[in-house]
Design an enzyme around this catalytic site. Sequence first.
Site, PDB file in Angstrom:
ATOM      1  CG  ASP A 286      55.112 -18.509  29.403  1.00 42.97           C
ATOM      2  OD1 ASP A 286      55.855 -17.751  28.437  1.00 42.97           O
ATOM      3  OD2 ASP A 286      54.177 -19.019  29.162  1.00 42.97           O
TER       4      ASP A 286
ATOM      5  CD  GLU B 204      50.601 -17.214  25.571  1.00 42.24           C
ATOM      6  OE1 GLU B 204      51.706 -17.146  25.501  1.00 42.24           O
ATOM      7  OE2 GLU B 204      50.202 -18.205  24.494  1.00 42.24           O
TER       8      GLU B 204
ATOM      9  CD  GLU C 174      55.053 -12.857  21.039  1.00 47.16           C
ATOM     10  OE1 GLU C 174      56.448 -13.619  20.815  1.00 47.16           O
ATOM     11  OE2 GLU C 174      54.464 -13.026  22.002  1.00 47.16           O
TER      12      GLU C 174
END
Length: 267
Positions: free
Chosen positions: A47, A117, A184
């Site tokens: 995204d 996520e 991340e």
Amino acid sequence: MTVDRITSATLRAMKRRREPIVSLTCYDAAFCHLLEQAGVDVLLVGDSLGMVLQGQPSTVAVSLEHMVYHTACVSRVGKRALVLADMPFLSYATAERALQAAERLMAEGGAGMVKLEGGAAVLQTVGLLTRFGVPVCGHLGLLPQSVHQIGGYRYQGRDDAGAARIRADALALQEAGASLLVLECVPAELAAALSAELEIPVIGIGAGSGTDGQVLVLHDMLGLTPGRSPRFSRNFMADADSVSQAVAAYVAEVRSRAFPGPEQTLA
């Protein structure tokens, strides 16, 4: 000659062999062909397209329609790499929405796996999707879809409490059925420890060289992103004569664990 498609089983075998997994974002057919030719293992239809293609300030504005469209653009021509599609903002806020989004991304888009996520908040969703045969990739550390809540793009897990929370979430995602995990912007020591502890492969971005693989945003590593690039990225076009050469250099440096180096790593 038939080429075997990379699956979650392939990635687990690579982890066992300690063979680094190479991933890049990909949003269209032309780059899909180029990245596969270079040997990229996982094509992440991220995204992040909202920012690098649409000019949005974050990933929040990206819709499920956008994701299905770009995933299909990639999967139509992809022959070898695993096509991993992001589930966009709030598309997995309820069980019903998550199942519908995953169905569209896989049935219409042709994704081989979906990514969402979060940790504790999404465990039931991960379990639900995997029970219905949907391969799932988790995403911990910096969560771009939550950037407004956390107040910006900041490294996560830098204190003991934050690191413990990420570790607990990672183990819980694996237990819930996740096949893959993206970490991340977390300290390299934490990412390496989790990669060693988990049975599922861990792909890092801004997480040091001790993970089972690496991913970057394609436009960042080609020097196409306006403004300042993330500190964990590198412009591979700076020393290349072509896009193909730049991608090949990235693949080679991930395989040899030369990238990321100390300058792209938070200790």
